[in-house]
Design an enzyme around this catalytic site. Sequence first.
Site, PDB file in Angstrom:
ATOM      1  N   ARG A   1       0.812  -1.236   0.000  1.00 49.17           N
ATOM      2  CA  ARG A   1       0.000   0.000   0.000  1.00 49.17           C
ATOM      3  C   ARG A   1       0.837   1.275   0.000  1.00 49.17           C
ATOM      4  O   ARG A   1       0.372   2.343   0.373  1.00 49.17           O
ATOM      5  CB  ARG A   1      -0.979   0.028   1.169  1.00 49.17           C
ATOM      6  CG  ARG A   1      -1.967  -1.122   1.115  1.00 49.17           C
ATOM      7  CD  ARG A   1      -3.207  -0.830   1.931  1.00 49.17           C
ATOM      8  NE  ARG A   1      -4.163  -1.903   1.779  1.00 49.17           N
ATOM      9  CZ  ARG A   1      -4.159  -3.013   2.510  1.00 49.17           C
ATOM     10  NH1 ARG A   1      -3.266  -3.173   3.465  1.00 49.17           N
ATOM     11  NH2 ARG A   1      -5.045  -3.948   2.290  1.00 49.17           N
TER      12      ARG A   1
ATOM     13  N   LYS B   1       3.142  11.748 -10.752  1.00 51.96           N
ATOM     14  CA  LYS B   1       2.352  10.857 -11.615  1.00 51.96           C
ATOM     15  C   LYS B   1       3.127   9.564 -11.828  1.00 51.96           C
ATOM     16  O   LYS B   1       4.307   9.610 -12.214  1.00 51.96           O
ATOM     17  CB  LYS B   1       2.090  11.508 -12.968  1.00 51.96           C
ATOM     18  CG  LYS B   1       0.974  12.520 -12.949  1.00 51.96           C
ATOM     19  CD  LYS B   1       0.646  12.972 -14.370  1.00 51.96           C
ATOM     20  CE  LYS B   1      -0.501  13.952 -14.392  1.00 51.96           C
ATOM     21  NZ  LYS B   1      -0.766  14.484 -15.735  1.00 51.96           N
TER      22      LYS B   1
ATOM     23  N   GLU C   1      10.015  20.285 -23.607  1.00 48.32           N
ATOM     24  CA  GLU C   1       9.213  20.481 -22.376  1.00 48.32           C
ATOM     25  C   GLU C   1       9.583  21.811 -21.713  1.00 48.32           C
ATOM     26  O   GLU C   1       8.740  22.456 -21.081  1.00 48.32           O
ATOM     27  CB  GLU C   1       9.417  19.319 -21.397  1.00 48.32           C
ATOM     28  CG  GLU C   1       8.835  17.976 -21.862  1.00 48.32           C
ATOM     29  CD  GLU C   1       7.298  17.879 -21.790  1.00 48.32           C
ATOM     30  OE1 GLU C   1       6.654  18.814 -21.269  1.00 48.32           O
ATOM     31  OE2 GLU C   1       6.759  16.864 -22.279  1.00 48.32           O
TER      32      GLU C   1
ATOM     33  N   LYS D   1       6.657  24.155 -13.124  1.00 48.45           N
ATOM     34  CA  LYS D   1       5.973  22.900 -12.755  1.00 48.45           C
ATOM     35  C   LYS D   1       5.655  22.880 -11.257  1.00 48.45           C
ATOM     36  O   LYS D   1       4.586  22.435 -10.843  1.00 48.45           O
ATOM     37  CB  LYS D   1       6.819  21.695 -13.167  1.00 48.45           C
ATOM     38  CG  LYS D   1       6.107  20.395 -12.861  1.00 48.45           C
ATOM     39  CD  LYS D   1       6.150  19.360 -13.930  1.00 48.45           C
ATOM     40  CE  LYS D   1       5.173  18.227 -13.622  1.00 48.45           C
ATOM     41  NZ  LYS D   1       5.321  17.067 -14.443  1.00 48.45           N
TER      42      LYS D   1
ATOM     43  N   GLU E   1      -4.510  17.144 -10.855  1.00 49.72           N
ATOM     44  CA  GLU E   1      -5.028  17.531 -12.171  1.00 49.72           C
ATOM     45  C   GLU E   1      -6.548  17.692 -12.206  1.00 49.72           C
ATOM     46  O   GLU E   1      -7.238  17.150 -13.069  1.00 49.72           O
ATOM     47  CB  GLU E   1      -4.559  16.521 -13.246  1.00 49.72           C
ATOM     48  CG  GLU E   1      -4.628  17.132 -14.638  1.00 49.72           C
ATOM     49  CD  GLU E   1      -3.893  16.325 -15.691  1.00 49.72           C
ATOM     50  OE1 GLU E   1      -2.725  15.968 -15.462  1.00 49.72           O
ATOM     51  OE2 GLU E   1      -4.483  16.085 -16.741  1.00 49.72           O
TER      52      GLU E   1
ATOM     53  N   ARG F   1      -3.509  21.913 -13.653  1.00 45.23           N
ATOM     54  CA  ARG F   1      -2.417  21.039 -14.113  1.00 45.23           C
ATOM     55  C   ARG F   1      -2.578  20.626 -15.578  1.00 45.23           C
ATOM     56  O   ARG F   1      -1.616  20.234 -16.234  1.00 45.23           O
ATOM     57  CB  ARG F   1      -2.309  19.804 -13.195  1.00 45.23           C
ATOM     58  CG  ARG F   1      -1.061  18.987 -13.460  1.00 45.23           C
ATOM     59  CD  ARG F   1      -0.704  18.053 -12.322  1.00 45.23           C
ATOM     60  NE  ARG F   1       0.407  17.211 -12.705  1.00 45.23           N
ATOM     61  CZ  ARG F   1       1.066  16.420 -11.872  1.00 45.23           C
ATOM     62  NH1 ARG F   1       0.744  16.371 -10.598  1.00 45.23           N
ATOM     63  NH2 ARG F   1       2.072  15.672 -12.298  1.00 45.23           N
TER      64      ARG F   1
ATOM     65  N   ASN G   1      -0.316  19.948 -20.373  1.00 44.19           N
ATOM     66  CA  ASN G   1      -0.544  19.088 -21.542  1.00 44.19           C
ATOM     67  C   ASN G   1      -0.476  19.865 -22.854  1.00 44.19           C
ATOM     68  O   ASN G   1      -0.817  19.330 -23.910  1.00 44.19           O
ATOM     69  CB  ASN G   1      -1.908  18.386 -21.432  1.00 44.19           C
ATOM     70  CG  ASN G   1      -1.939  17.444 -20.246  1.00 44.19           C
ATOM     71  OD1 ASN G   1      -0.901  16.898 -19.858  1.00 44.19           O
ATOM     72  ND2 ASN G   1      -3.105  17.266 -19.640  1.00 44.19           N
TER      73      ASN G   1
ATOM     74  N   HIS H   1       0.431  18.282 -26.145  1.00 48.26           N
ATOM     75  CA  HIS H   1       0.388  16.823 -25.979  1.00 48.26           C
ATOM     76  C   HIS H   1      -0.829  16.180 -26.651  1.00 48.26           C
ATOM     77  O   HIS H   1      -0.787  15.002 -26.971  1.00 48.26           O
ATOM     78  CB  HIS H   1       0.398  16.456 -24.491  1.00 48.26           C
ATOM     79  CG  HIS H   1       1.731  16.668 -23.826  1.00 48.26           C
ATOM     80  ND1 HIS H   1       2.335  17.908 -23.727  1.00 48.26           N
ATOM     81  CD2 HIS H   1       2.598  15.800 -23.232  1.00 48.26           C
ATOM     82  CE1 HIS H   1       3.487  17.790 -23.087  1.00 48.26           C
ATOM     83  NE2 HIS H   1       3.679  16.518 -22.788  1.00 48.26           N
TER      84      HIS H   1
ATOM     85  N   HIS I   1       0.748  13.449 -28.694  1.00 45.51           N
ATOM     86  CA  HIS I   1       0.674  12.012 -28.381  1.00 45.51           C
ATOM     87  C   HIS I   1       0.275  11.211 -29.610  1.00 45.51           C
ATOM     88  O   HIS I   1       0.770  10.105 -29.830  1.00 45.51           O
ATOM     89  CB  HIS I   1      -0.340  11.760 -27.262  1.00 45.51           C
ATOM     90  CG  HIS I   1       0.251  11.888 -25.891  1.00 45.51           C
ATOM     91  ND1 HIS I   1      -0.503  12.069 -24.771  1.00 45.51           N
ATOM     92  CD2 HIS I   1       1.540  11.847 -25.468  1.00 45.51           C
ATOM     93  CE1 HIS I   1       0.283  12.156 -23.705  1.00 45.51           C
ATOM     94  NE2 HIS I   1       1.530  12.028 -24.107  1.00 45.51           N
TER      95      HIS I   1
ATOM     96  N   HIS J   1       9.332  11.721 -27.702  1.00 41.35           N
ATOM     97  CA  HIS J   1       8.205  12.425 -27.076  1.00 41.35           C
ATOM     98  C   HIS J   1       8.295  13.947 -27.271  1.00 41.35           C
ATOM     99  O   HIS J   1       7.338  14.591 -27.708  1.00 41.35           O
ATOM    100  CB  HIS J   1       8.179  12.069 -25.589  1.00 41.35           C
ATOM    101  CG  HIS J   1       7.109  12.768 -24.825  1.00 41.35           C
ATOM    102  ND1 HIS J   1       5.786  12.392 -24.879  1.00 41.35           N
ATOM    103  CD2 HIS J   1       7.158  13.840 -23.982  1.00 41.35           C
ATOM    104  CE1 HIS J   1       5.071  13.196 -24.106  1.00 41.35           C
ATOM    105  NE2 HIS J   1       5.873  14.079 -23.551  1.00 41.35           N
TER     106      HIS J   1
HETATM  107  N1  GLY Z   1       3.414  15.622 -17.514  1.00 40.37           N
HETATM  108  C1  GLY Z   1       2.329  16.388 -17.130  1.00 40.37           C
HETATM  109  C2  GLY Z   1       2.092  16.399 -15.655  1.00 40.37           C
HETATM  110  O1  GLY Z   1       2.970  16.069 -14.897  1.00 40.37           O
HETATM  111  O2  GLY Z   1       1.015  16.715 -15.250  1.00 40.37           O
END
Ligand code: GLY
Length: 330
Positions: A113, A135, A177, A212, A222, A226, A230, A233, A237, A247
């Site tokens: 957990r 993430k 980025e 960030k 998000e 957040r 994107n 993206h 993507h 990427h």
């Molecule tokens: N890569 C986008 C984020 O971390 O939300």
Amino acid sequence: MTIRIDLGDRSYDVIVEKGCMEKASELLNLNRKVLIVTDDGVPSDYSESLAEQCKDAVLVKLPQGESSKNIINYELLQNRMLDEGFTRADCVVAVGGGMVGDISGFAASTYMRGIDFYNIPTTLLSQADSSIGGKTAINLGGAKNIVGTFWQPKAVLIDSATLQTLPDDQIASGMAEIIKSGLISDAELFEMIENQADTNLEDLLIRSLLVKKHVVEEDEREGGLRRILNFGHTIGHGIESVTGILHGHAVALGMTLMCSDEVRERLLGVMDSCRLPLSIDCDKDAVYKAVLSDKKMKDGKIGAVRVEEPGTCEIVDYTPDELRKRIERL
Ligand code: GLY
């Protein structure tokens, strides 16, 4: 330089320092069982030097590439920790790019957990983006990042010495980025890249990380803000999955389609100077299909980030047809 990501009891430091990997044991608690996860494209001396600094290291080397971010390797990491008697007091350290960070973070977040996770990103792309913000994910059934968690690392070590051996195309991919951060939130950062100001890569990276930091602190999971990360993206993507290009290269092309004409012109100049592709010959129908399958539609529209002028952005709802027209401009 240390950047503190302020998230209450999930706060942590991002340490950006040349050579910090060599003194990881002073910065991280490695006085326990440590699962070190890396891949066979990452110089082995990084993980070996880290293993030497651990009390009890278990090293797993995955095959390089996004396809390793799968449920089989996830199970392998879990089994390895179980076999080696890892407890909730032990930890996982990722040493590598985004694939390694995502799957290791997911393994750490679910073993018993959730156990401690440290990230040592070794590509500019993962240093600028995926290593920060918690993430974690694996891919499943062709769907990218479809199974995952939000699990903040306990610390992130960014050793700029790793960039010295990184291939040029990987640097360019990471730059995309950083350019993104400038365009969505820091016009001065964008101008620094544009004017090739007297500044080094580490300075640009730090500025991008501050963008960030702000976004993640405002919206860790998000719910809203957040989503601006994107930018580029949505179509990026699709380009990435159809063409297999890096990427950052795909995101950069995606960004050119989601901004005003004036920004697009300036962005193309910046991309050229960063050796990012300015166009790509690809199957646009396939990109369109990939975009539609990747993104959830709400009321027949897909939300995507748009930049009218550097440093600010908004989320705009596009019909599939509007996105299709943008893809045609590739
Ligand atoms: N890569 C986008 C984020 O971390 O939300």
